[in-house]
Design a protein around this motif. Sequence first.
Motif, PDB file in Angstrom:
ATOM      1  N   UNK A 141      -3.003  -2.902   7.002  1.00 59.41           N
ATOM      2  CA  UNK A 141      -2.614  -1.855   5.923  1.00 59.41           C
ATOM      3  C   UNK A 141      -3.706  -1.563   4.868  1.00 59.41           C
ATOM      4  N   UNK A 142      -3.756  -0.373   4.400  1.00 63.00           N
ATOM      5  CA  UNK A 142      -4.855  -0.147   3.297  1.00 63.00           C
ATOM      6  C   UNK A 142      -4.047   0.672   2.044  1.00 63.00           C
ATOM      7  N   UNK A 143      -2.762   0.386   1.853  1.00 60.85           N
ATOM      8  CA  UNK A 143      -2.020   1.066   0.947  1.00 60.85           C
ATOM      9  C   UNK A 143      -2.775   0.927  -0.497  1.00 60.85           C
ATOM     10  N   UNK A 144      -3.033  -0.277  -0.598  1.00 58.04           N
ATOM     11  CA  UNK A 144      -3.692  -0.489  -1.818  1.00 58.04           C
ATOM     12  C   UNK A 144      -4.966   0.253  -2.419  1.00 58.04           C
ATOM     13  N   UNK A 145      -5.597   0.834  -1.523  1.00 56.54           N
ATOM     14  CA  UNK A 145      -6.579   1.886  -1.643  1.00 56.54           C
ATOM     15  C   UNK A 145      -6.272   2.813  -2.768  1.00 56.54           C
ATOM     16  N   UNK A 146      -5.068   3.125  -3.008  1.00 54.34           N
ATOM     17  CA  UNK A 146      -4.565   4.068  -4.009  1.00 54.34           C
ATOM     18  C   UNK A 146      -4.401   3.443  -5.220  1.00 54.34           C
ATOM     19  N   UNK A 147      -5.551   3.368  -5.970  1.00 53.29           N
ATOM     20  CA  UNK A 147      -5.062   2.663  -7.524  1.00 53.29           C
ATOM     21  C   UNK A 147      -5.008   3.670  -8.358  1.00 53.29           C
ATOM     22  N   UNK A 148      -4.444   2.941  -9.747  1.00 54.77           N
ATOM     23  CA  UNK A 148      -4.253   4.107 -10.886  1.00 54.77           C
ATOM     24  C   UNK A 148      -4.954   3.525 -12.094  1.00 54.77           C
ATOM     25  N   UNK A 149      -6.013   3.095 -11.898  1.00 52.47           N
ATOM     26  CA  UNK A 149      -6.652   2.672 -13.122  1.00 52.47           C
ATOM     27  C   UNK A 149      -7.393   3.815 -13.900  1.00 52.47           C
ATOM     28  N   UNK A 209      -4.087   7.635  10.085  1.00 49.79           N
ATOM     29  CA  UNK A 209      -4.177   8.808   9.046  1.00 49.79           C
ATOM     30  C   UNK A 209      -3.942  10.270   9.502  1.00 49.79           C
ATOM     31  N   UNK A 210      -4.536  10.478  10.499  1.00 52.21           N
ATOM     32  CA  UNK A 210      -4.686  11.769  11.132  1.00 52.21           C
ATOM     33  C   UNK A 210      -3.093  12.150  11.419  1.00 52.21           C
ATOM     34  N   UNK A 211      -2.518  11.222  12.131  1.00 52.92           N
ATOM     35  CA  UNK A 211      -1.208  11.694  12.621  1.00 52.92           C
ATOM     36  C   UNK A 211      -0.282  11.714  11.381  1.00 52.92           C
ATOM     37  N   UNK A 212      -0.311  11.145  10.244  1.00 54.95           N
ATOM     38  CA  UNK A 212       0.214  11.436   8.869  1.00 54.95           C
ATOM     39  C   UNK A 212      -0.015  12.597   8.217  1.00 54.95           C
TER      40      UNK A 212
END
Length: 193
Positions: A26-34, A70-73
């Motif tokens: 999983x690469x969910x952590x690529x979305x950061x909010x700093x 990603x493409x499917x989503x």
Amino acid sequence: MTNPDSHVTIHMAASLDGFIARKDGRVDWLETSDEFAGGDTMDPEIVEAFLKTIDCYVMGSRTYETALRFEAQGFGWAYGDKPTFVLTSRELPRIRDSIEFYSGDLAQLVNGRLRPRFHSIWFVGGGAVSGECLRLGLADEVRYSILPILIGDGITFFEKLDRDVPLHLTEVKAYKSGTVALRYEVRGRLQAS
Ligand SMILES: NC(=O)c1ccc[n+]([C@@H]2O[C@H](COP(=O)([O-])OP(=O)(O)OC[C@H]3O[C@@H](n4cnc5c(N)ncnc54)[C@H](OP(=O)(O)O)[C@@H]3O)[C@@H](O)[C@H]2O)c1
């Protein structure tokens, strides 16, 4: 034969502790909010112009499987219509005409087929393929984007390096998002080729 005008870059984004994905991929952590007040912004037009300078992509099958998800989503395909070489020994769905599957000697693919044909060749992961690329002395440059997060465990940036790879730092950029982009030249690469 190696074309001196060609250039092989490895690029990935990683957590500060050096992981490109969680253990389960999983690469969910690529979305950061700093937010880093002194950082540059990534102007979409500049990013688009930059992406046009890349001539082809190379990736491992597990990275391709993430791209398929990603493409499917509905997040789209990040590699445009650029030729994309996917390393695999398996039968995988070919979702675009620009995709070509390859199995076998990576040096033969890069030096025998890609370098004579393309100028800017980008390896976009994952850790296994990037490690293989460096072990075989195929990369000219490493681009490492560090995200402002620690995830503790996961898939490492370079899998199973069996020797030191000396680098020369050529660029450092910090962005408003808190991401730090590092760019290194692989030292000794010119002598190797
Ligand atoms: N953070 C980032 O920027 C970033 C970037 C890229 C990927 N990722 C993540 O990293 C993870 C994948 O990385 P990974 O290290 O596990 O795997 P990977 O490098 O993407 O893929 C490795 C696989 O590619 C195939 N392969 C490699 N060399 C080959 C060769 N010479 N000939 C034929 N097949 C070859 C093999 O699979 P077969 O069984 O198919 O033969 C191998 O198991 C995913 O979770 C992805 O989302 C993150």
